[in-house]
Motif scaffolding. Sequence first.
Motif, PDB file in Angstrom:
ATOM      1  N   VAL A 126       0.915  -1.207   0.006  1.00  0.00           N
ATOM      2  CA  VAL A 126       0.009  -0.091  -0.039  1.00  0.00           C
ATOM      3  C   VAL A 126       0.747   1.131   0.171  1.00  0.00           C
ATOM      4  N   ASP A 127       1.916   1.208   0.743  1.00  0.00           N
ATOM      5  CA  ASP A 127       2.949   2.136   0.733  1.00  0.00           C
ATOM      6  C   ASP A 127       3.368   2.853  -0.710  1.00  0.00           C
ATOM      7  N   SER A 128       3.750   1.560  -1.274  1.00  0.00           N
ATOM      8  CA  SER A 128       4.293   1.904  -2.747  1.00  0.00           C
ATOM      9  C   SER A 128       2.826   2.208  -3.719  1.00  0.00           C
ATOM     10  N   LEU A 129       2.051   1.517  -3.369  1.00  0.00           N
ATOM     11  CA  LEU A 129       0.692   2.073  -4.200  1.00  0.00           C
ATOM     12  C   LEU A 129       0.485   3.669  -4.165  1.00  0.00           C
ATOM     13  N   LEU A 130       0.832   4.124  -2.730  1.00  0.00           N
ATOM     14  CA  LEU A 130       0.351   5.683  -2.473  1.00  0.00           C
ATOM     15  C   LEU A 130       1.325   6.473  -3.051  1.00  0.00           C
ATOM     16  N   ALA A 131       2.665   5.952  -3.099  1.00  0.00           N
ATOM     17  CA  ALA A 131       3.966   6.615  -3.730  1.00  0.00           C
ATOM     18  C   ALA A 131       3.512   6.762  -4.965  1.00  0.00           C
ATOM     19  N   GLU A 132       2.982   5.702  -5.722  1.00  0.00           N
ATOM     20  CA  GLU A 132       2.811   5.730  -7.190  1.00  0.00           C
ATOM     21  C   GLU A 132       1.695   6.654  -7.521  1.00  0.00           C
ATOM     22  N   GLY A 133       0.775   6.675  -6.802  1.00  0.00           N
ATOM     23  CA  GLY A 133      -0.451   7.477  -6.915  1.00  0.00           C
ATOM     24  C   GLY A 133       0.080   9.101  -6.803  1.00  0.00           C
ATOM     25  N   ARG A 134       0.899   9.450  -5.718  1.00  0.00           N
ATOM     26  CA  ARG A 134       1.097  10.608  -5.673  1.00  0.00           C
ATOM     27  C   ARG A 134       1.999  10.935  -6.812  1.00  0.00           C
ATOM     28  N   ALA A 135       2.876  10.423  -7.419  1.00  0.00           N
ATOM     29  CA  ALA A 135       3.632  10.569  -8.585  1.00  0.00           C
ATOM     30  C   ALA A 135       2.784  10.941  -9.715  1.00  0.00           C
ATOM     31  N   LEU A 136       1.792  10.085 -10.091  1.00  0.00           N
ATOM     32  CA  LEU A 136       0.778  10.358 -10.996  1.00  0.00           C
ATOM     33  C   LEU A 136       0.072  11.812 -10.705  1.00  0.00           C
ATOM     34  N   ALA A 137      -0.388  11.982  -9.648  1.00  0.00           N
ATOM     35  CA  ALA A 137      -1.356  13.197  -9.311  1.00  0.00           C
ATOM     36  C   ALA A 137      -0.652  14.390  -9.335  1.00  0.00           C
ATOM     37  N   GLU A 138       0.985  14.234  -9.355  1.00  0.00           N
ATOM     38  CA  GLU A 138       1.735  15.511  -9.276  1.00  0.00           C
ATOM     39  C   GLU A 138       1.840  15.717 -10.780  1.00  0.00           C
ATOM     40  N   ALA A 139       1.989  14.650 -11.640  1.00  0.00           N
ATOM     41  CA  ALA A 139       2.221  14.664 -12.993  1.00  0.00           C
ATOM     42  C   ALA A 139       1.118  15.525 -13.516  1.00  0.00           C
ATOM     43  N   ARG A 140      -0.272  15.116 -13.139  1.00  0.00           N
ATOM     44  CA  ARG A 140      -1.347  15.525 -13.530  1.00  0.00           C
ATOM     45  C   ARG A 140      -1.717  17.093 -13.242  1.00  0.00           C
ATOM     46  N   LEU A 141      -1.348  17.312 -11.973  1.00  0.00           N
ATOM     47  CA  LEU A 141      -1.157  18.995 -11.403  1.00  0.00           C
ATOM     48  C   LEU A 141      -0.315  19.894 -12.520  1.00  0.00           C
ATOM     49  N   TYR A 142       0.834  19.366 -12.549  1.00  0.00           N
ATOM     50  CA  TYR A 142       1.831  20.262 -13.419  1.00  0.00           C
ATOM     51  C   TYR A 142       1.268  20.359 -14.815  1.00  0.00           C
ATOM     52  N   ARG A 143       0.650  19.369 -15.393  1.00  0.00           N
ATOM     53  CA  ARG A 143       0.127  19.383 -16.643  1.00  0.00           C
ATOM     54  C   ARG A 143      -1.109  20.256 -16.717  1.00  0.00           C
ATOM     55  N   MET A 144      -1.983  20.227 -15.681  1.00  0.00           N
ATOM     56  CA  MET A 144      -3.437  21.044 -15.679  1.00  0.00           C
ATOM     57  C   MET A 144      -2.827  22.633 -15.532  1.00  0.00           C
ATOM     58  N   VAL A 145      -1.832  23.056 -14.930  1.00  0.00           N
ATOM     59  CA  VAL A 145      -1.136  24.407 -14.643  1.00  0.00           C
ATOM     60  C   VAL A 145      -0.811  24.858 -15.985  1.00  0.00           C
ATOM     61  N   HIS A 146       0.044  23.907 -16.731  1.00  0.00           N
ATOM     62  CA  HIS A 146       0.326  24.582 -17.992  1.00  0.00           C
ATOM     63  C   HIS A 146      -0.677  24.313 -19.064  1.00  0.00           C
ATOM     64  N   GLU A 147      -1.405  23.476 -19.163  1.00  0.00           N
ATOM     65  CA  GLU A 147      -2.524  23.309 -20.287  1.00  0.00           C
ATOM     66  C   GLU A 147      -3.496  24.385 -20.302  1.00  0.00           C
TER      67      GLU A 147
END
Length: 350
Positions: A219-240
């Motif tokens: 679960v710890d690995s899962l949450l780390a994976e989820g956070r990395a994806l969420a951060e990438a989506r946030l970065y993309r949202m700001v720029h798009e």
Amino acid sequence: MNHNTPLSPRPLHHLATGTGRRVLTHTQLRAHGVSAAEAGEQCRPGGPWQQLLPGVVLLHPGPPTSEERLHAVLLYAVRERTASVPAQPGGAEPPASPYGEAMITGLAALTLHGFTSAPPLPAQETLDVLVPRLRRLRSTGCARIVRAAALPVPEQVTGLPVAPVPRALADAVADLKDAAVVRRLLTEAVRGRHCEPAAVVRELTAAKLLNRPHVVDAVDSLLAEGRALAEARLYRMVHEYGLPDPCWNVDLRLPGGPHLGGVDAYWPEHAVAVELAARAPRPGGRPEDDAEWTEHARKREHLERLGITVVHITPRKLRDAAEQQATVVRTALMASADRDPAAYVVVLPR
């Protein structure tokens, strides 16, 4: 003889057409005029039919296909309820699914959902089928019965009722001891965009699986994976969506004072912060998780008392409604001109 051989005097060619119809219960066979004795005669050694599970008959010799095994375990779970349903008073329609409330779950469901880390169906000796808790059934043959007090709404995959990914994951993990396999399944759930980490954690919590060390590690690995994806989506949202560039992943601190906490994005000139809710609470989980969430709430309240607007965004909203979330952030930035000035804070890299 083959599976198209008619039963004298009742030709049954129509029963042996289509993958699902080549698997029938004794009740369904009786509805077609085939008695239990006649079905037993056809299922004798060397006969044209065979009994796959108690009360469930395969209408041809030889090994069943994966699809036939899936139909068989579902029919086994509802075999006494598969008789033809008479018309209901007032014109009510009988249930649309021939499988009632039963649905495929566990590893078989994950395979049907397209998980590459789940074994292919022919390699799975048993297939999990989820049924209401009060159903009187036992696991036998290729059918492993999984019971639940509350069943999820199934998804239709290749015409079969299949448990949603979070529930299927929980049922699969409950029977797995290999930490590496559990980690691969949970990681693929997020990386493959099958579901959000929070949904998986909720199901694992409800199944009381977070007291197993190898599950907690996964679960710890899962949450780390989820956070990395969420951060990438946030970065993309700001720029798009043309938002001004923020300070990314920073810690906030009062000048010469205490640490206020970290945020995922911060616009100093507007005193607006964005915080990702990429971690899900774990009721009944480890004590440190409760402390973490208490600290999370305390930090947010403290920032807002200082005049800093905190925009809370979930990974699911970023995935499914990025434009809407960009509008929320833009509105907060525009509204900053109408607010009282926020307290001055020091912004440090995190």
